[in-house]
Scaffold this motif. Structure first.
Motif, short mmCIF file in Angstrom:
data_model
loop_
_atom_site.label_atom_id
_atom_site.label_comp_id
_atom_site.label_asym_id
_atom_site.label_seq_id
_atom_site.Cartn_x
_atom_site.Cartn_y
_atom_site.Cartn_z
N PRO A 66 0.83 -1.20 0.00
CA PRO A 66 0.00 0.00 0.00
C PRO A 66 0.86 1.26 0.00
CG PRO A 66 -0.86 -1.59 1.58
CD PRO A 66 0.47 -2.13 1.11
N ILE A 67 0.47 2.23 -0.80
CA ILE A 67 1.31 3.41 -0.98
C ILE A 67 1.47 4.22 0.30
CG2 ILE A 67 1.04 3.66 -3.47
CD1 ILE A 67 -1.24 5.56 -3.00
N TRP A 68 0.42 4.28 1.13
CA TRP A 68 0.52 5.06 2.37
C TRP A 68 1.50 4.39 3.33
CZ3 TRP A 68 -1.08 9.78 2.04
CH2 TRP A 68 -1.20 10.55 3.19
N THR A 69 1.48 3.07 3.36
CA THR A 69 2.43 2.32 4.18
C THR A 69 3.85 2.57 3.71
OG1 THR A 69 0.80 0.58 4.59
CG2 THR A 69 3.12 0.01 4.93
N GLU A 70 4.03 2.59 2.40
CA GLU A 70 5.36 2.83 1.84
C GLU A 70 5.84 4.25 2.14
OE1 GLU A 70 7.63 0.49 -0.31
OE2 GLU A 70 6.55 -0.21 1.46
N PHE A 71 4.94 5.21 2.08
CA PHE A 71 5.35 6.58 2.38
C PHE A 71 5.78 6.70 3.84
CE2 PHE A 71 4.49 10.95 3.79
CZ PHE A 71 5.35 11.63 2.94
N LYS A 72 5.04 6.08 4.74
CA LYS A 72 5.43 6.12 6.16
C LYS A 72 6.76 5.41 6.38
CE LYS A 72 1.38 4.61 7.63
NZ LYS A 72 0.27 4.20 8.54
N SER A 73 6.97 4.32 5.66
CA SER A 73 8.26 3.61 5.77
C SER A 73 9.40 4.47 5.25
CB SER A 73 8.20 2.29 4.99
OG SER A 73 7.26 1.41 5.55
N LEU A 74 9.13 5.21 4.18
CA LEU A 74 10.14 6.12 3.64
C LEU A 74 10.49 7.19 4.67
CD1 LEU A 74 11.83 7.39 1.32
CD2 LEU A 74 9.74 8.61 0.63
N CYS A 75 9.49 7.74 5.32
CA CYS A 75 9.74 8.76 6.34
C CYS A 75 10.57 8.22 7.50
CB CYS A 75 8.41 9.32 6.86
SG CYS A 75 7.47 10.26 5.65
N GLU A 76 10.29 6.99 7.89
CA GLU A 76 11.07 6.35 8.95
C GLU A 76 12.51 6.11 8.48
OE1 GLU A 76 8.99 2.83 10.02
OE2 GLU A 76 7.24 3.92 10.83
N HIS A 77 12.63 5.68 7.24
CA HIS A 77 13.96 5.43 6.67
C HIS A 77 14.80 6.71 6.64
CE1 HIS A 77 17.06 3.84 3.97
NE2 HIS A 77 16.88 4.93 3.23
N LYS A 78 14.15 7.81 6.26
CA LYS A 78 14.84 9.10 6.17
C LYS A 78 14.94 9.81 7.51
CE LYS A 78 15.86 10.71 2.62
NZ LYS A 78 17.11 10.59 1.82
N LYS A 79 14.28 9.23 8.53
CA LYS A 79 14.28 9.82 9.88
C LYS A 79 13.70 11.24 9.90
CE LYS A 79 18.06 7.06 11.80
NZ LYS A 79 18.04 6.05 10.74
N TRP A 80 12.64 11.41 9.10
CA TRP A 80 11.94 12.70 9.09
C TRP A 80 10.91 12.71 10.22
CZ3 TRP A 80 10.64 11.88 3.26
CH2 TRP A 80 11.75 12.26 2.47
N ASN A 81 10.94 13.73 11.06
CA ASN A 81 9.89 13.84 12.06
C ASN A 81 8.65 14.48 11.44
OD1 ASN A 81 9.97 16.78 12.32
ND2 ASN A 81 11.90 16.51 13.43
N GLU A 82 7.56 14.45 12.17
CA GLU A 82 6.26 14.83 11.63
C GLU A 82 6.23 16.25 11.07
OE1 GLU A 82 2.44 13.91 10.53
OE2 GLU A 82 3.78 12.57 11.64
N LYS A 85 10.65 19.99 7.51
CA LYS A 85 10.44 20.59 6.18
C LYS A 85 10.55 19.52 5.09
CE LYS A 85 12.31 24.09 3.04
NZ LYS A 85 13.36 25.13 2.84
N ASP A 86 11.53 18.64 5.23
CA ASP A 86 11.73 17.59 4.21
C ASP A 86 10.51 16.69 4.11
OD1 ASP A 86 14.24 18.49 3.52
OD2 ASP A 86 15.29 17.10 4.85
N ARG A 87 9.93 16.35 5.25
CA ARG A 87 8.75 15.47 5.23
C ARG A 87 7.56 16.18 4.59
NH1 ARG A 87 6.73 11.04 9.35
NH2 ARG A 87 4.56 10.83 8.69
N LYS A 88 7.37 17.43 4.91
CA LYS A 88 6.26 18.19 4.34
C LYS A 88 6.40 18.32 2.83
CE LYS A 88 5.13 20.88 8.48
NZ LYS A 88 5.12 22.23 9.10
N GLU A 89 7.61 18.58 2.38
CA GLU A 89 7.84 18.70 0.93
C GLU A 89 7.62 17.36 0.23
OE1 GLU A 89 11.75 20.33 0.50
OE2 GLU A 89 11.09 22.39 0.87
N ALA A 90 8.10 16.28 0.86
CA ALA A 90 7.92 14.95 0.28
C ALA A 90 6.44 14.59 0.26
CB ALA A 90 8.71 13.92 1.07
N ARG A 91 5.72 14.96 1.29
CA ARG A 91 4.28 14.64 1.33
C ARG A 91 3.53 15.39 0.24
NH1 ARG A 91 0.37 13.34 6.13
NH2 ARG A 91 -1.65 13.82 5.21
N ASN A 92 3.85 16.64 0.01
CA ASN A 92 3.21 17.40 -1.07
C ASN A 92 3.47 16.73 -2.42
OD1 ASN A 92 2.00 19.43 0.44
ND2 ASN A 92 3.80 20.75 0.37
#
Length: 198
Positions: A66-82, A85-92
């Protein structure tokens, strides 16, 4: 900001670029719905979601997850907190890719009967209506999560139809599968599936 639960190109070549970021998707592959997982993989490989994740080659992306699961895994991999800025840009950028992926799978032309019928088949409408107006009525009355509509083409799992908006809202918020309505409203078929969640 209002949020919504997230939403064939008939031409042989499709080009979709994120307006704000660097990824671009070019494909001559038409998505076909199938329960065969290998067909899901081959149809999605060159899609906009894969183009998004391809920007992070160090991340072990699973194209059938599932794409949402993969996005959350990516955020964990990159160690982006909620709130990073990097997480917000990636989410957009991820949201842009999700809209493009929906369009690749189901189409963007709201005058295309075949696109409407494919959407009806996915949300378990039976019998399939033979005109656009009847298809629209079925789609407008359906309560489905739009992230799941994209996911079912990747995972091969059938879409869950919620009995009412309240149940859809509960699921969408608990899973955090929400999407900014202002973005999704620009997409032809997608806007018919938008539901105000917040």
């Amino acid at each position: 900001m209002k949020t919504a639960n997230f939403l064939k190109f008939n031409s042989p070549t499709v080009r979709i670029c994120s307006p704000s970021y660097s990824f671009c998707y070019i494909s001559s592959v038409s998505a076909k719905y199938s329960t065969n997982k290998q067909q899901h993989i081959s149809s999605s490989r060159k899609g906009p979601m894969e183009a998004f994740f391809a920007q992070y080659p160090e991340f072990n992306h699973d194209e059938t997850a599932p794409i949402w699961t993969e996005f959350k895994s990516l955020c964990e991999h990159k160690k982006w907190n909620e709130n990073s800025k990097d997480r917000k840009e990636a989410r957009n950028q991820f949201q842009d890719a999700m809209i493009a992926e929906f369009g690749r799978i189901y189409g963007t032309d709201n005058t295309s009967l075949s696109s409407w019928q494919k959407l009806c088949r996915t949300i378990k409408v039976s019998p399939i209506p033979q005109n656009i107006v009847a298809c629209q009525k079925e789609v407008v009355s359906a309560h489905v999560n739009l992230v799941d509509l994209v996911d079912c083409q990747r995972t091969g799992k059938p879409i869950h139809i919620f009995p009412n908006l309240q149940e859809l809202r509960k699921y969408t918020l608990s899973e955090r599968k929400v999407f900014p309505m202002y973005k999704a409203k620009t997409q032809g078929l997608l806007k018919y599936l938008l539901r105000e969640i917040l």
